[in-house]
Design a protein around this motif. Structure first.
Motif, PDB file in Angstrom:
ATOM      1  N   ILE A  51       0.846  -1.201   0.000  1.00 22.72           N
ATOM      2  CA  ILE A  51       0.000   0.000   0.000  1.00 22.72           C
ATOM      3  C   ILE A  51       0.883   1.254   0.000  1.00 22.72           C
ATOM      4  O   ILE A  51       0.605   2.238  -0.685  1.00 22.72           O
ATOM      5  N   ARG A  52       1.997   1.213   0.739  1.00 19.41           N
ATOM      6  CA  ARG A  52       2.940   2.341   0.756  1.00 19.41           C
ATOM      7  C   ARG A  52       3.406   2.687  -0.668  1.00 19.41           C
ATOM      8  O   ARG A  52       3.497   3.851  -1.039  1.00 19.41           O
ATOM      9  N   GLY A  53       3.667   1.615  -1.450  1.00 23.34           N
ATOM     10  CA  GLY A  53       4.094   1.834  -2.834  1.00 23.34           C
ATOM     11  C   GLY A  53       3.049   2.629  -3.603  1.00 23.34           C
ATOM     12  O   GLY A  53       3.375   3.579  -4.327  1.00 23.34           O
ATOM     13  N   LEU A  54       1.777   2.263  -3.438  1.00 24.11           N
ATOM     14  CA  LEU A  54       0.698   2.989  -4.126  1.00 24.11           C
ATOM     15  C   LEU A  54       0.626   4.440  -3.667  1.00 24.11           C
ATOM     16  O   LEU A  54       0.465   5.357  -4.460  1.00 24.11           O
ATOM     17  N   MET A  62      -3.969  10.761  -7.130  1.00 27.59           N
ATOM     18  CA  MET A  62      -4.889  10.077  -6.215  1.00 27.59           C
ATOM     19  C   MET A  62      -5.911  11.017  -5.592  1.00 27.59           C
ATOM     20  O   MET A  62      -5.563  12.109  -5.142  1.00 27.59           O
ATOM     21  N   ASP A  63      -7.151  10.561  -5.542  1.00 24.85           N
ATOM     22  CA  ASP A  63      -8.204  11.322  -4.868  1.00 24.85           C
ATOM     23  C   ASP A  63      -7.910  11.336  -3.350  1.00 24.85           C
ATOM     24  O   ASP A  63      -7.474  10.321  -2.794  1.00 24.85           O
ATOM     25  N   LEU A  70      -6.518   4.434   2.066  1.00 18.37           N
ATOM     26  CA  LEU A  70      -5.342   3.569   1.924  1.00 18.37           C
ATOM     27  C   LEU A  70      -4.460   3.655   3.181  1.00 18.37           C
ATOM     28  O   LEU A  70      -3.930   2.641   3.644  1.00 18.37           O
ATOM     29  N   TYR A  71      -4.305   4.874   3.732  1.00 19.91           N
ATOM     30  CA  TYR A  71      -3.529   4.964   4.983  1.00 19.91           C
ATOM     31  C   TYR A  71      -4.184   4.117   6.073  1.00 19.91           C
ATOM     32  O   TYR A  71      -3.506   3.435   6.834  1.00 19.91           O
ATOM     33  N   ASP A 100      -1.369  10.750  14.154  1.00 15.36           N
ATOM     34  CA  ASP A 100      -1.199  12.215  14.079  1.00 15.36           C
ATOM     35  C   ASP A 100      -0.768  12.637  12.677  1.00 15.36           C
ATOM     36  O   ASP A 100      -1.086  13.752  12.243  1.00 15.36           O
ATOM     37  N   SER A 101      -0.032  11.764  11.968  1.00 14.52           N
ATOM     38  CA  SER A 101       0.352  12.098  10.588  1.00 14.52           C
ATOM     39  C   SER A 101      -0.893  12.227   9.724  1.00 14.52           C
ATOM     40  O   SER A 101      -0.958  13.087   8.842  1.00 14.52           O
ATOM     41  N   THR A 102      -1.884  11.362   9.952  1.00 13.74           N
ATOM     42  CA  THR A 102      -3.104  11.443   9.137  1.00 13.74           C
ATOM     43  C   THR A 102      -3.839  12.747   9.416  1.00 13.74           C
ATOM     44  O   THR A 102      -4.331  13.406   8.494  1.00 13.74           O
TER      45      THR A 102
END
Ligand code: TMP
Length: 207
Positions: A51-54, A62-63, A70-71, A100-102
């Motif tokens: 998923i990280r790759g995407l 990406m929308d 995905l996150y 927190d990053s999200t």
């Protein structure tokens, strides 16, 4: 499993040195006799790394909602496969980025309503929050310069300075709202000084 003593997240904008300091802290805690698991988001599992790759591929237009979900897909796998089992065995878990990053990137910077992110937290990571979050704070242009020197150019590094400024302000806001959990560390200083401060914060939080 609400606030587990040994669940530490590192957060910060691009090039702030999270990975380096997560490693230094893990080495220190191991030397003190703790079992320590180092992990990172997005990633930490085979599925998470795919998923990280995407997520990071600069070719993907990406929308924002796709990005957000995905996150959380990567995170659902990460907490169930890696984080919960480690915490249940009393292992100290150090993660390079978490929820927190999200809030900072998809919420404050992309503009997704924070209540949607809170709802996803309730679904995907019910009752789990880091006991301590080290927020490495650095001027965004300096951080992006550091990443370019390290030849790190992904989908987020291509965002505008304004976007990264909103990420940094978002992190500041989170730190203001939860000052006990989120400890802001000036990442413009030399590595040894920063590392000493982080160790001091962790030790004080455990006593
Ligand atoms: P990294 O460069 O620290 O490995 O993180 C990869 C990128 O993913 C980084 O630009 C920040 C971004 N990101 C989000 O936008 N939301 C998230 O929830 C996470 C964990 C990372």
């Amino acid at each position: 499993m609400s606030r587990v003593k040994g669940f530490i997240s590192f957060e910060g904008s691009e090039g702030s040195g999270k990975s380096t300091h997560a490693k230094l802290l893990a080495a220190y805690l191991r030397a003190q006799g703790h079992n320590v698991l180092e992990t990172a988001e997005p990633g930490g599992t085979n599925i998470g790394n795919k998923i990280r790759g995407l997520l990071l591929d600069p070719e993907n237009d990406m929308d924002p909602l796709t990005e957000l979900l995905l996150y959380y897909s990567a995170r659902a796998q990460h907490v169930r496969e890696i984080i919960y089992p480690a915490l249940l065995q009393n292992t100290v878990v150090i993660t390079d980025r978490f929820t927190d990053s999200t809030a900072a990137y998809q919420g404050y910077a992309r503009g997704i309503d924070l209540s949607i992110i809170e709802t996803l937290n309730d679904i995907v990571v019910p009752d789990l929050k880091p006991s301590l979050t080290i927020l490495l704070d650095l001027d965004v242009e300096e951080g992006l310069r550091r990443n370019r020197t390290a030849q790190k150019i992904d989908r987020f590094e291509q965002e505008t300075i304004d976007f990264h400024g909103r990420v940094r302000q978002g992190f500041h806001q989170i730190a203001r709202e939860e000052p006990e959990r989120v400890r802001l560390v000036d990442a413009s200083r030399d590595k040894e000084e920063i590392s000493r401060e982080i160790i001091k914060i962790v030790e004080e939080s455990w006593h």
